[in-house]
Structures are given as structure tokens and as C-alpha cells.
Design a protein around this motif. Structure first.
Motif, mmCIF file in Angstrom:
data_model
loop_
_atom_site.group_PDB
_atom_site.id
_atom_site.type_symbol
_atom_site.label_atom_id
_atom_site.label_comp_id
_atom_site.label_asym_id
_atom_site.label_seq_id
_atom_site.Cartn_x
_atom_site.Cartn_y
_atom_site.Cartn_z
ATOM 1 N N TYR A 108 0.821 -1.209 0.000
ATOM 2 C CA TYR A 108 0.000 0.000 0.000
ATOM 3 C C TYR A 108 0.862 1.269 0.000
ATOM 4 C CZ TYR A 108 -3.900 3.100 1.144
ATOM 5 O OH TYR A 108 -4.833 4.086 1.109
ATOM 6 N N PRO A 109 1.916 1.354 0.823
ATOM 7 C CA PRO A 109 2.756 2.568 0.793
ATOM 8 C C PRO A 109 3.432 2.799 -0.556
ATOM 9 C CG PRO A 109 3.142 1.324 2.809
ATOM 10 C CD PRO A 109 2.328 0.446 1.921
ATOM 11 N N ASN A 110 3.626 1.724 -1.323
ATOM 12 C CA ASN A 110 4.300 1.860 -2.620
ATOM 13 C C ASN A 110 3.336 2.171 -3.768
ATOM 14 O OD1 ASN A 110 6.874 1.410 -1.631
ATOM 15 N ND2 ASN A 110 6.688 -0.819 -1.835
ATOM 16 N N THR A 111 2.061 2.390 -3.443
ATOM 17 C CA THR A 111 1.085 2.701 -4.490
ATOM 18 C C THR A 111 1.423 4.033 -5.153
ATOM 19 O OG1 THR A 111 -0.615 1.562 -3.196
ATOM 20 C CG2 THR A 111 -1.376 2.996 -4.967
ATOM 21 N N ASP A 112 1.316 4.071 -6.471
ATOM 22 C CA ASP A 112 1.669 5.272 -7.236
ATOM 23 C C ASP A 112 0.455 6.211 -7.286
ATOM 24 O OD1 ASP A 112 2.522 7.203 -8.988
ATOM 25 O OD2 ASP A 112 3.333 5.799 -10.466
ATOM 26 N N TRP A 113 0.256 6.991 -6.220
ATOM 27 C CA TRP A 113 -0.916 7.857 -6.126
ATOM 28 C C TRP A 113 -0.863 8.995 -7.146
ATOM 29 C CZ3 TRP A 113 -4.961 5.985 -3.957
ATOM 30 C CH2 TRP A 113 -4.827 5.056 -2.922
ATOM 31 N N ALA A 114 0.326 9.404 -7.535
ATOM 32 C CA ALA A 114 0.431 10.463 -8.552
ATOM 33 C C ALA A 114 -0.153 9.983 -9.885
ATOM 34 C CB ALA A 114 1.887 10.880 -8.724
ATOM 35 N N GLN A 115 0.193 8.769 -10.255
ATOM 36 C CA GLN A 115 -0.330 8.211 -11.510
ATOM 37 C C GLN A 115 -1.835 7.969 -11.407
ATOM 38 O OE1 GLN A 115 1.317 7.903 -14.321
ATOM 39 N NE2 GLN A 115 -0.428 7.023 -15.403
ATOM 40 N N ILE A 116 -2.258 7.475 -10.257
ATOM 41 C CA ILE A 116 -3.694 7.224 -10.058
ATOM 42 C C ILE A 116 -4.479 8.537 -10.125
ATOM 43 C CG2 ILE A 116 -5.396 6.545 -8.305
ATOM 44 C CD1 ILE A 116 -3.484 4.290 -7.490
ATOM 45 N N THR A 117 -3.932 9.590 -9.544
ATOM 46 C CA THR A 117 -4.601 10.896 -9.610
ATOM 47 C C THR A 117 -4.714 11.390 -11.047
ATOM 48 O OG1 THR A 117 -3.803 11.463 -7.401
ATOM 49 C CG2 THR A 117 -4.519 13.275 -8.794
ATOM 50 N N SER A 118 -3.666 11.203 -11.813
ATOM 51 C CA SER A 118 -3.703 11.615 -13.227
ATOM 52 C C SER A 118 -4.789 10.856 -13.988
ATOM 53 C CB SER A 118 -2.338 11.367 -13.884
ATOM 54 O OG SER A 118 -1.349 12.149 -13.272
ATOM 55 N N LEU A 119 -4.911 9.565 -13.681
ATOM 56 C CA LEU A 119 -5.954 8.768 -14.340
ATOM 57 C C LEU A 119 -7.348 9.247 -13.918
ATOM 58 C CD1 LEU A 119 -4.252 5.273 -14.011
ATOM 59 C CD2 LEU A 119 -4.782 6.436 -16.158
ATOM 60 N N TYR A 120 -7.494 9.592 -12.630
ATOM 61 C CA TYR A 120 -8.789 10.128 -12.182
ATOM 62 C C TYR A 120 -9.092 11.473 -12.842
ATOM 63 C CZ TYR A 120 -10.323 6.768 -8.681
ATOM 64 O OH TYR A 120 -10.808 5.641 -8.068
ATOM 65 N N ASP A 121 -8.071 12.296 -13.039
ATOM 66 C CA ASP A 121 -8.287 13.572 -13.746
ATOM 67 C C ASP A 121 -8.870 13.314 -15.141
ATOM 68 O OD1 ASP A 121 -7.325 14.991 -11.612
ATOM 69 O OD2 ASP A 121 -5.300 15.237 -12.441
ATOM 70 N N ALA A 122 -8.271 12.353 -15.839
ATOM 71 C CA ALA A 122 -8.753 12.018 -17.187
ATOM 72 C C ALA A 122 -10.162 11.435 -17.132
ATOM 73 C CB ALA A 122 -7.790 11.024 -17.849
ATOM 74 N N LEU A 123 -10.402 10.598 -16.137
ATOM 75 C CA LEU A 123 -11.728 9.993 -15.996
ATOM 76 C C LEU A 123 -12.783 11.056 -15.703
ATOM 77 C CD1 LEU A 123 -13.493 7.418 -15.755
ATOM 78 C CD2 LEU A 123 -12.855 7.309 -13.328
ATOM 79 N N TYR A 124 -12.442 12.014 -14.830
ATOM 80 C CA TYR A 124 -13.419 13.043 -14.463
ATOM 81 C C TYR A 124 -13.751 13.941 -15.650
ATOM 82 C CZ TYR A 124 -15.866 16.540 -11.730
ATOM 83 O OH TYR A 124 -16.834 17.392 -11.239
ATOM 84 N N GLN A 125 -12.799 14.135 -16.545
ATOM 85 C CA GLN A 125 -13.091 14.917 -17.751
ATOM 86 C C GLN A 125 -14.135 14.220 -18.618
ATOM 87 O OE1 GLN A 125 -9.404 15.717 -19.776
ATOM 88 N NE2 GLN A 125 -8.813 17.345 -18.363
ATOM 89 N N GLN A 126 -14.093 12.897 -18.641
ATOM 90 C CA GLN A 126 -15.057 12.144 -19.450
ATOM 91 C C GLN A 126 -16.369 11.900 -18.715
ATOM 92 O OE1 GLN A 126 -13.664 8.569 -21.329
ATOM 93 N NE2 GLN A 126 -11.658 9.416 -21.839
ATOM 94 N N VAL A 127 -16.261 11.648 -17.413
ATOM 95 C CA VAL A 127 -17.449 11.291 -16.622
ATOM 96 C C VAL A 127 -17.475 12.152 -15.358
ATOM 97 C CG1 VAL A 127 -18.772 9.385 -15.619
ATOM 98 C CG2 VAL A 127 -17.097 8.917 -17.418
#
Length: 407
Positions: free
Chosen positions: A302-321
């Protein structure tokens, strides 16, 4: 005959949607089919303990339900209008097999998602008839009022009957126009299996497995990026099934899960379908969500999760949905990347959205961020609000444990 000790309640949980789907095809009437299905299970409760479980319980229930329906038709003195349909149904039942029963469920989804129904009616009807949701559960899943959903379901059934909408998987050229509604229904179906909205049990594995099976079947018909993205998303989520609760059925959060219990074969399958989906353009919301799930699945801890990349993906997702639920998940990801204050600011802005105010996970997310900021009073208030709103026993126990730890 098989051992009569077979648990009929489990059969109802696992097979009622299949029985109902076939009865709808045979009878051509949603309400009549639903009534017939319940009468068939009631007959099974009486007969099976004395006579034993039939060799093919699902076929027995369908056949019994069909005869119960005919009895009802005769009582209502409408036998003439249904006579030909009954005769056709009788012929079809003689060739009933497991394959036709399974196909009936996909036919039912496409019927409920017919373009003559609006999207809200499509979702409400499919969840009610296909997934066995109560009207209250449908309303909860769609973040809508129960009375509104009930009216939509009644109108949709009437529309299908009056318009004689065919009970079939459409031809290939028509598939794309129905696809998004069908995918949305399958995903809602999976979500109810992944985290039940009501009741004692956290998971309904048979419902999740059925959603995955239907999506695989759909992928054979239409191997589009969105189908493969949804299939990847569900496989990746479902891979964590064995780590999400303890022996008592209590929730284990993602940060506390034993990753050795994650199903690596299922993760491998999910990554395969995600790769297939990403090779097509444009990249849609299901592929983006699957990519987020893949980031979690591939993190060593869990500490090694790439939250920066996940946030970027959520940004893209929120633009679509740009829905409130996506905004909520994005805020949590930003909180993991930038700290709880950043997430709370976004959640406060989201709180003005009417649809989110009675959504328990919104308040649970706020409570967790307040807890991490050590703002105990606000955390207790938010946890209590979430506890008041949830109808799920495992979630109630989890939220109560959080409250107890703060008091």
C-alpha cells in the motif's frame, strides 16, 4: 434425485435471475413471470423435502413456474389471448438446456436496454429484473428516490409489453447503439456483488461472477475497447475478493489487506483485457478505471502505491465522466497524494451536490480524512452520518469500530 438437503435459499440466490429471465422469454410478461417464479420456489419448498431435489433444479423451477403462470392466466379468464403464446412456450421448454438458460439472461439485458426506453428506465428495470434488486436497492444504486424508481419500472414494463419489444440479442449492426446501457447495467450488477448495498453479507460472489460471465459473452459478440475495459476492471476488482473480509465477515480495508490472498491469475487476465482495450481508441472510462485498478493490483504494498499516476488517471476519468461519485474517488486519490486537507477541500465543494448528500461513502471518506488530520469531533460527526445512512451490516460494524476507536 439428489440429496434433498441442498439449500434452496442458495439456489434462489444463484439461480433466480436465470429462472426469471427464461420465464420472461417464455411468457412475454415481466409481472407474470416474476409471480410465476416466486410460486415455483414456493412449490419447491413444499415438494423437495419429501420428493428430493430434481436432477435439473433450474429446469424444474422454470417448468413449474410456466405451469403456475398458465394457472394464473386461466383464473384471470384471459386464457384465449395467451393460448398461442403458451403453446409456443411449451414447445420451447422441451428443448430447454443450460446454454439457452444462460443466453436468456443476456437477452433480458438487451430487452431492458432497448432504445425505446430512456436510459434511467433501462437501468432501473434491468437491475430490478435481472439482478433481483428490490426497488429500494435500485434506488440506492442509482442515488434516486424509491417512488421515482418504482414509477419508472412500471412504465418500462408497460412500454415493453405494449410495443411488443422482441426478447432477443439484437443483430450485430444494432449492438453498438445498445452497448453503453448494457455495460452500465453489467457494472452495477457487479458492484452489487462486490459490495452489497443491503443485508448481512458483504459480498455476493455469484452475482459478481455472473456479471463477469455476461461481459465475457458480450466480448465474444462485440470485442470493443469499452467491453474489454469493463471486463478488465471487474476481474481486477474481483481478484481482491478473498482479502476483503475476515473470518467474521468484517471489512478489511485496502491498506490492511494481505496481498498474498489476491488472485494473481485473475489479475493476469484483467491486465490482458486492459491491454487489449488500450490498443483501441479512444480510451474510454472503463479502460481508465481498469488502469486505476491495475495500479493497485501491481503495487507491491500500500505505501508503494503510485498515487500520482492514479490521480492523473482520475483527472482524465473526471473529464469524461464528471459524476459526483468519480469526483469523490478523485478527491480521495488527491488526499493520498497531497494530504488530507487537499482532499477535504474538494469534498466540501462536492457537498453542495444534492445526489451526494445522502451517499454514505461520501461521509465515510470525509470522516477518514478528518481522522487522519486528528480532528476527532468532525471525524465522529461524519462517521455517525455515514453509519446512519448505510444499510449494509458489515459496513455498519466497520464504521462503528472507527467510532469506538475515536471515543
Amino acid at each position: 434425485m439428489k440429496d434433498s438437503s441442498t439449500d434452496l435459499s442458495k439456489l434462489y440466490q444463484h439461480q433466480s435471475s436465470a429462472v426469471l429471465a427464461t420465464l420472461i422469454r417464455l411468457l412475454g410478461d415481466f409481472d407474470l413471470a416474476e409471480e410465476a417464479m416466486h410460486e415455483a420456489f414456493a412449490a419447491a419448498i413444499k415438494q423437495w423435502p419429501q420428493q428430493g431435489i430434481p436432477e435439473n433444479p433450474t429446469a424444474w423451477l422454470i417448468s413449474t413456474g410456466r405451469f403456475k403462470a398458465i394457472d394464473q392466466i386461466r383464473k384471470r379468464q384471459h386464457a384465449n389471448s395467451y393460448l398461442q403464446r403458451y403453446q409456443d412456450a411449451d414447445m420451447q421448454t422441451t428443448t430447454l438446456n443450460e446454454h439457452s438458460i444462460q443466453d436468456d439472461q443476456l437477452r433480458l439485458i438487451f430487452t431492458c436496454c432497448h432504445p425505446s426506453l430512456n436510459s434511467e428506465a433501462q437501468l432501473a428495470l434491468t437491475l430490478r429484473e435481472m439482478c433481483g434488486f428490490t426497488t429500494e436497492q435500485v434506488a440506492s444504486a442509482l442515488l434516486q428516490k424509491t417512488t421515482t424508481v418504482a414509477q419508472r419500472i412500471v412504465r418500462a414494463k408497460r412500454k415493453i409489453k405494449e410495443a411488443e419489444i422482441p426478447y432477443e440479442v439484437p443483430e450485430e449492426k444494432e449492438l453498438p447503439t445498445r452497448l453503453q446501457s448494457v455495460l452500465q447495467v453489467i457494472y452495477l450488477m457487479f458492484n452489487e456483488g462486490y459490495l452489497q448495498s443491503h443485508g448481512d453479507q458483504l459480498l455476493n460472489n455469484s452475482l459478481s461472477a455472473e456479471a463477469i460471465r455476461l461481459c465475457k459473452l458480450l466480448n465474444e459478440l462485440l470485442p470493443k475497447a469499452d467491453v474489454q475495459g469493463l471486463l478488465a476492471l471487474m476481474l481486477l476488482h474481483d481478484s481482491r475478493r478473498n482479502a476483503r473480509q475476515d473470518a467474521n465477515g468484517d471489512i478489511i480495508t485496502l491498506d490492511e489487506q494481505d496481498r498474498n490472498l489476491w488472485d494473481r491469475q485473475q489479475i493476469h487476465q484483467g491486465l490482458y483485457y486492459l491491454t487489449q482495450g488500450l490498443q483501441q481508441r479512444p480510451v474510454g472510462p472503463y479502460c481508465l478505471q481498469a488502469a486505476i485498478a491495475a495500479m493497485h493490483a501491481q503495487a507491491l504494498s500500500y505505501p508503494n502505491t503510485d498515487w500520482a499516476q492514479i490521480t492523473s488517471l482520475y483527472d482524465a476519468l473526471y473529464q469524461q465522466v464528471p459524476t459526483p461519485v468519480v469526483a469523490l474517488n478523485r478527491a480521495v486519490a488527491i488526499a493520498m497524494r497531497d494530504g488530507p486537507e487537499a482532499g477535504l477541500q474538494l469534498l466540501d465543494e462536492l457537498g453542495n451536490h444534492k445526489a451526494i448528500q445522502n451517499y454514505h461513502l461520501y461521509h465515510a471518506a470525509k470522516a477518514d480524512l478528518y481522522r487522519r488530520k486528528q480532528q476527532t469531533d468532525k471525524a465522529i460527526e461524519a462517521y455517525q452520518r455515514a453509519l446512519d445512512l448505510t444499510q449494509q451490516e458489515a459496513e455498519k460494524r466497520f464504521l462503528q469500530r472507527r467510532l469506538d476507536a475515536l471515543q
